[in-house]
Design a protein around this motif. Sequence first.
Motif, PDB file in Angstrom:
ATOM      1  N   ILE A   1      60.967 -15.202  88.252  1.00  0.00           N
ATOM      2  CA  ILE A   1      61.951 -16.287  88.192  1.00  0.00           C
ATOM      3  C   ILE A   1      61.970 -16.905  86.796  1.00  0.00           C
ATOM      4  CG2 ILE A   1      62.556 -18.553  89.126  1.00  0.00           C
ATOM      5  CD1 ILE A   1      63.131 -16.192  90.981  1.00  0.00           C
ATOM      6  N   GLU A   2      60.801 -17.032  86.187  1.00  0.00           N
ATOM      7  CA  GLU A   2      60.722 -17.584  84.832  1.00  0.00           C
ATOM      8  C   GLU A   2      61.458 -16.701  83.826  1.00  0.00           C
ATOM      9  OE1 GLU A   2      56.837 -19.011  82.675  1.00  0.00           O
ATOM     10  OE2 GLU A   2      57.183 -16.890  82.190  1.00  0.00           O
ATOM     11  N   GLN A   3      61.351 -15.379  83.967  1.00  0.00           N
ATOM     12  CA  GLN A   3      61.944 -14.441  83.018  1.00  0.00           C
ATOM     13  C   GLN A   3      63.313 -13.926  83.451  1.00  0.00           C
ATOM     14  OE1 GLN A   3      60.530 -13.808  80.093  1.00  0.00           O
ATOM     15  NE2 GLN A   3      58.772 -15.098  80.618  1.00  0.00           N
ATOM     16  N   MET A   4      63.883 -14.508  84.516  1.00  0.00           N
ATOM     17  CA  MET A   4      65.151 -13.993  85.022  1.00  0.00           C
ATOM     18  C   MET A   4      66.276 -14.048  83.987  1.00  0.00           C
ATOM     19  SD  MET A   4      66.213 -12.337  87.554  1.00  0.00           S
ATOM     20  CE  MET A   4      64.765 -12.590  88.564  1.00  0.00           C
ATOM     21  N   PRO A   5      66.456 -15.123  83.174  1.00  0.00           N
ATOM     22  CA  PRO A   5      67.519 -15.092  82.149  1.00  0.00           C
ATOM     23  C   PRO A   5      67.354 -13.939  81.169  1.00  0.00           C
ATOM     24  CG  PRO A   5      66.726 -17.326  82.482  1.00  0.00           C
ATOM     25  CD  PRO A   5      65.800 -16.433  83.234  1.00  0.00           C
ATOM     26  N   ALA A   6      66.106 -13.682  80.728  1.00  0.00           N
ATOM     27  CA  ALA A   6      65.878 -12.581  79.796  1.00  0.00           C
ATOM     28  C   ALA A   6      66.131 -11.233  80.465  1.00  0.00           C
ATOM     29  CB  ALA A   6      64.449 -12.648  79.262  1.00  0.00           C
ATOM     30  N   LEU A   7      65.767 -11.095  81.744  1.00  0.00           N
ATOM     31  CA  LEU A   7      66.010  -9.839  82.466  1.00  0.00           C
ATOM     32  C   LEU A   7      67.502  -9.564  82.612  1.00  0.00           C
ATOM     33  CD1 LEU A   7      63.300 -10.171  85.279  1.00  0.00           C
ATOM     34  CD2 LEU A   7      63.234  -8.637  83.315  1.00  0.00           C
ATOM     35  N   MET A   8      68.271 -10.580  82.921  1.00  0.00           N
ATOM     36  CA  MET A   8      69.716 -10.407  83.063  1.00  0.00           C
ATOM     37  C   MET A   8      70.358 -10.092  81.721  1.00  0.00           C
ATOM     38  SD  MET A   8      70.502 -13.500  85.775  1.00  0.00           S
ATOM     39  CE  MET A   8      72.197 -13.012  86.028  1.00  0.00           C
ATOM     40  N   ALA A   9      69.822 -10.671  80.636  1.00  0.00           N
ATOM     41  CA  ALA A   9      70.354 -10.362  79.306  1.00  0.00           C
ATOM     42  C   ALA A   9      70.084  -8.914  78.932  1.00  0.00           C
ATOM     43  CB  ALA A   9      69.733 -11.305  78.276  1.00  0.00           C
ATOM     44  N   VAL A  10      68.925  -8.390  79.287  1.00  0.00           N
ATOM     45  CA  VAL A  10      68.617  -6.984  79.018  1.00  0.00           C
ATOM     46  C   VAL A  10      69.527  -6.076  79.838  1.00  0.00           C
ATOM     47  CG1 VAL A  10      66.843  -5.196  79.186  1.00  0.00           C
ATOM     48  CG2 VAL A  10      66.228  -7.486  78.409  1.00  0.00           C
TER      49      VAL A  10
END
Length: 655
Positions: free
Chosen positions: A372-381
């Motif tokens: 959940i913490e890294q979800m913005p970065a995962l969606m950007a990738v």
Amino acid sequence: MADGGFVDDTVAIATSTDTELYDHPGGGKARSKVWDVFAFRKIKKELPSSRKNLDMTVAVCRLCQKSYKNTGNTTNFMSHIRNEHSLPKGTDNTPKVKTNTTTTGTCIHTPTRKPRQVQSTLNFPSQESKLGNERKKALDDRLMKMVIGKVLPTSLVDNCYFKEFVQLLDPRYNLPCRKTLVGWLEKKKVDIQECIKADIKKCEGVAITHDSWTSNATDSYNTNTLHYIDDNWRLNSADLGTIKMEGSHTSENIAKSLQTTKTNWSLPDNIIATTDNAANEQKAFRLLEWSRFGCFGHKLNLVVKNSLQSNNISRLTSKGRRLVTLFHSSTSAHDFLSQKQRQLEIKGAGHRLLNDVPTRWNSTLLMLERLIEQMPALMAVASDENVSKNIRTTLQNTVFSFEETSIADKVMALLTPFLRATEIVCSESNPTINKVIPVVTKLKRKLEISEDDSPLIQSMKKKMLEQLTFRTEVKVKVKPGDAAAMPATSNSATTTNPSLPSMAEFDMKDPDTPTDTVQVDSNVLTQTKIKSPSKKKQKFVDCDETLKDIVCTGETKVDREDTISKEIERYLSSPVNTLSDSDKSLTTLEWWKENELFSPRIAVLAKHYLAVQASSVPSERVFSLAGELVSKKRSRMSPEHVDLFIFLNKNIKFW
């Protein structure tokens, strides 16, 4: 031959014209510094300077050409250097000689004229610079402590680089060999064992934890940890040994091993053990007729794991594992994730994704929190066209949707209190058994179903509540006349007072009854009033008889049951968190240290039961260390040395 070991003058004069001198052929074995000054002549000049071709019977001083008979003792040589070639302190005392190295040996060219007027010598250490006995003992002790504290192999003392390091620190200290070092460690183990046994004799009661483990070398071990409260109300723990177990882990073998440990350590009969809830462990303690407490941390683990078995939660955790595996197995995907973390400047920049472990439910919570913490970065990738198609496709199929993210947030909020509860009951430095009932009560309040809960969360809460009911029975052996034999005047005691052992009912009707049962039920909770403790007047036995009517206003005989009843009443109504003369907050053991005199009988129970561990985590921590010790490179370590290293490492506070 003259006195002092000199060769005849005729010999000295005859050989003084021979200027070719050769070093002692012993090489590194000739450790004495006198051989930097004394040398030998050849027997036959045309032959190489080997041991057979050197006149080893006569040693010649390179500085003054004086000859001495060589009998294997260097005392005369040392005296000659000190008496004939001494220099004032602070001057250059290194002999300046010209050396030519040839294939036939080292040839030393010295002047034929005796430079009596030039005083030169080597720098020999004075008596004051020798390594003292106390200093050597301190260095030996620190060496052992370093090897044990960092679980280093004993072969460290044979390592050439470590030897160079020690010599640079203090060239006077000689490292022991491995055999000597192991002998020191074994002696230290005996000393620590005697120290622990002396503490056991002074305890009101002891508790242990027990667990079993299999090493990389397929050796089966079982371990016991000891827990007790000393006279100063400090909770202490010690390792009782990690012993290799022959045969399978049957209940009979476990019971036999436990009985051996009890005998070797002279443990009292009123032991209370904490183990996991395996069937063989339960049966072993029934065979021994010992009191046993089931690991509450294991109980919480089962409660949470069973609640995560629903289809929706399983699908969510499965997608999370696929995401973590992708970024752990692909370096390009990991690089893109790191790049997006820096660009978006998210809070967890630089954090790696965490995978869960099936045997630890806490790891599932940590995995979801990191995703959940890294979800913005995962969606950007997942939306970056520079990323390979295979990685983008996998990400698009596994990244949480908004609905799944919402579910994950609610699941994390539900599991967070269980994480905190696990940390509380698995502590080893503070009492934990008295926190079990408050923890259960707190969790039940958190699991109350509300109208805002989704059907999934309501289903999880129902499963947890069904399994969270906690009830156990602890058999307490009571001896006639024992201070712990207290007939309670009330059927219930409070659990809001943290100083109370984790029991909700004291049912000890007859002090002469050899065995009673203390029942613990999370549904039985009693609130009490906070009152100031009443002060009792004491009779002074050393006062004058004429003041008896003033100091002592009267005596009344009180029955034993009334005394115990008043003690319980005073205990239940006593303040919990503060001292009478300050606002300082107290821990459980600090409270008892301050109030032991007001409740002496209950204090005996408190010392016994507050030492009981709510989980078997202390034993599991021992095996975590054992896993590092018996690694692939050290899998041939004998069981005796495994026990030696673990025992000393875990009991290093008794050093």
